[in-house]
Write a protein that holds these residues in place. Structure first.
Motif, PDB file in Angstrom:
ATOM      1  N   HIS B   4      37.148  35.471  51.594  1.00  0.00           N
ATOM      2  CA  HIS B   4      38.135  35.092  51.898  1.00  0.00           C
ATOM      3  C   HIS B   4      39.040  34.649  50.816  1.00  0.00           C
ATOM      4  O   HIS B   4      38.816  33.392  50.498  1.00  0.00           O
ATOM      5  N   ILE B   5      39.995  35.081  50.325  1.00  0.00           N
ATOM      6  CA  ILE B   5      40.818  34.980  49.284  1.00  0.00           C
ATOM      7  C   ILE B   5      42.245  34.345  49.459  1.00  0.00           C
ATOM      8  O   ILE B   5      42.866  35.018  50.186  1.00  0.00           O
ATOM      9  N   LEU B   6      42.685  32.970  49.411  1.00  0.00           N
ATOM     10  CA  LEU B   6      43.822  32.541  49.425  1.00  0.00           C
ATOM     11  C   LEU B   6      44.880  33.229  48.412  1.00  0.00           C
ATOM     12  O   LEU B   6      44.602  32.856  47.041  1.00  0.00           O
ATOM     13  N   LEU B   7      45.999  33.610  48.672  1.00  0.00           N
ATOM     14  CA  LEU B   7      46.976  34.154  47.706  1.00  0.00           C
ATOM     15  C   LEU B   7      48.125  33.368  47.886  1.00  0.00           C
ATOM     16  O   LEU B   7      49.133  33.803  48.667  1.00  0.00           O
ATOM     17  N   ALA B  18      49.992  38.326  40.286  1.00  0.00           N
ATOM     18  CA  ALA B  18      48.814  37.660  40.600  1.00  0.00           C
ATOM     19  C   ALA B  18      48.368  38.088  42.152  1.00  0.00           C
ATOM     20  O   ALA B  18      47.226  38.336  42.368  1.00  0.00           O
ATOM     21  N   VAL B  19      49.343  38.179  43.018  1.00  0.00           N
ATOM     22  CA  VAL B  19      49.051  38.677  44.123  1.00  0.00           C
ATOM     23  C   VAL B  19      48.712  40.110  44.270  1.00  0.00           C
ATOM     24  O   VAL B  19      47.575  40.589  44.910  1.00  0.00           O
ATOM     25  N   GLU B  20      49.121  40.938  43.425  1.00  0.00           N
ATOM     26  CA  GLU B  20      48.614  42.430  43.305  1.00  0.00           C
ATOM     27  C   GLU B  20      47.274  42.418  42.815  1.00  0.00           C
ATOM     28  O   GLU B  20      46.406  42.923  43.491  1.00  0.00           O
ATOM     29  N   LYS B  21      47.057  41.709  41.618  1.00  0.00           N
ATOM     30  CA  LYS B  21      45.693  41.718  41.111  1.00  0.00           C
ATOM     31  C   LYS B  21      44.698  41.001  42.127  1.00  0.00           C
ATOM     32  O   LYS B  21      43.571  41.550  42.074  1.00  0.00           O
ATOM     33  N   MET B 112      43.371  32.440  44.534  1.00  0.00           N
ATOM     34  CA  MET B 112      43.860  33.147  43.045  1.00  0.00           C
ATOM     35  C   MET B 112      45.245  32.752  43.104  1.00  0.00           C
ATOM     36  O   MET B 112      46.000  32.988  43.977  1.00  0.00           O
ATOM     37  N   MET B 113      45.620  32.300  41.703  1.00  0.00           N
ATOM     38  CA  MET B 113      46.912  32.129  41.477  1.00  0.00           C
ATOM     39  C   MET B 113      47.381  32.328  40.042  1.00  0.00           C
ATOM     40  O   MET B 113      46.652  32.524  39.201  1.00  0.00           O
ATOM     41  N   ALA B 114      48.788  32.429  39.909  1.00  0.00           N
ATOM     42  CA  ALA B 114      49.255  32.711  38.476  1.00  0.00           C
ATOM     43  C   ALA B 114      49.021  31.454  37.674  1.00  0.00           C
ATOM     44  O   ALA B 114      49.303  30.222  38.250  1.00  0.00           O
TER      45      ALA B 114
END
Lengths: 145, 145
Positions: B4-7, B18-21, B112-114
């Motif tokens: 479960h990944i938080l974007l 970063a969202v797309e990746k 995951m973030m930029a």
């Protein structure tokens, strides 16, 4: 998605924990790993000329043996997990530069490292080398605490 | 491994990437994602009395509407990639705290973030919110440039 993961380590407990998690991760996504350790250049004091050459040799050998031990630990952990692994060491005064260069040279597409290494002040700040890698790397970095 | 990944996103170009990746990555490891957008609280300024009535409310509404557009875009990308997706909108002045809190509440195992968001200064520094998340999060953080 990620094929080759760079695992920089300095042999500190946090860095070793990140390395182990990195190997688990590589296994889960079927990637290979490149273990990496920097050999720090030894700097002596202004009294360098007074130091016995034998002493300098011993110090360098001790550092190198520590580096080899760190890399061996990665190879062993990767082998146990059935993850393809190679290891690289590089002499440098700027670990973050060496880490980024190694990642580029070995065409790694992800760097996994601990939030702190040997000089870490846990919970207060981000480790200085991790910080610099994050600032300068064009390759994504996964940070474990 | 990661389920479960938080974007977190602020709608800036780097954050969009970063969202797309992140969604690509979630797809490749069959994880679900939670999109998060943080809206700043309305600021009562020193000159609050001079500001026409209703302006602050309107500004807050616009911020919220904008965040909803960003979250809708994220949902669309996730649906296109057939990745299970949930979105959260939070109002706070400390985006990094909201990011960590939501990650914990939702049981995310990766953020995951930029490297930079809206206030980013190119290659010079790490973005301030990313920096704070990295410093305070116990959950691993994957940083994209």
């Amino acid at each position: 998605m990620f094929r080759n993961i760079l695992l920089p380590t300095d042999g500190s407990p946090l860095s070793e924990a990140a390395m182990r998690k990195g190997i688990q991760f590589a296994k889960a996504i079927d990637a290979r790993v490149t273990g990496f350790c920097v050999i720090p250049k030894l700097r002596y004091s202004s009294y360098e000329s007074e130091l016995a050459p034998e002493f300098k040799k011993q110090a360098a050998a001790a550092v190198l043996s520590e580096v080899n031990k760190n890399l061996l630990a990665i190879e062993k952990a990767a082998k146990e997990a059935g993850v393809a692994c190679e290891t690289v060491k590089e002499t440098s005064d700027q670990p973050y530069e060496a880490i980024i260069e190694a990642a580029q040279k070995k065409q790694c597409d992800l760097i996994i490292m601990a939030s702190h290494g040997r000089r870490g002040v846990q919970g207060v700040l981000l480790g200085s080398e991790t910080q610099k890698v994050l600032t300068h790397s064009k390759i994504p970095v996964l940070v474990y605490r | 491994m990661f389920k479960h990944i938080l974007l977190p996103t602020d709608g800036s170009p780097l954050s969009d990437t970063a969202v797309e990746k992140g969604i690509d990555f979630a797809k490749s490891i069959q994880a679900k994602v939670t999109g998060l957008c943080v809206v700043p609280k309305e600021y009562p300024t020193y000159y609050e009395a001079e500001i026409p009535g209703g302006f602050m409310d309107k500004a807050a509404e616009e911020c919220k509407a904008n965040a909803k557009v960003q979250l809708a875009a994220l949902t669309k990308v996730a649906q296109g990639a057939e990745v299970a997706c949930d979105v959260v909108l939070e109002t706070t002045d400390q985006p990094y705290e909201a990011i960590i809190e939501v990650a914990e509440q939702k049981g995310c195992d990766l953020i995951m973030m930029a490297s930079h968001g809206r206030r980013g200064v190119g290659a010079l520094l790490l973005g301030s919110e990313t920096q704070k998340v990295l410093t305070h999060s116990k959950i691993p953080v994957l940083v994209y440039r």
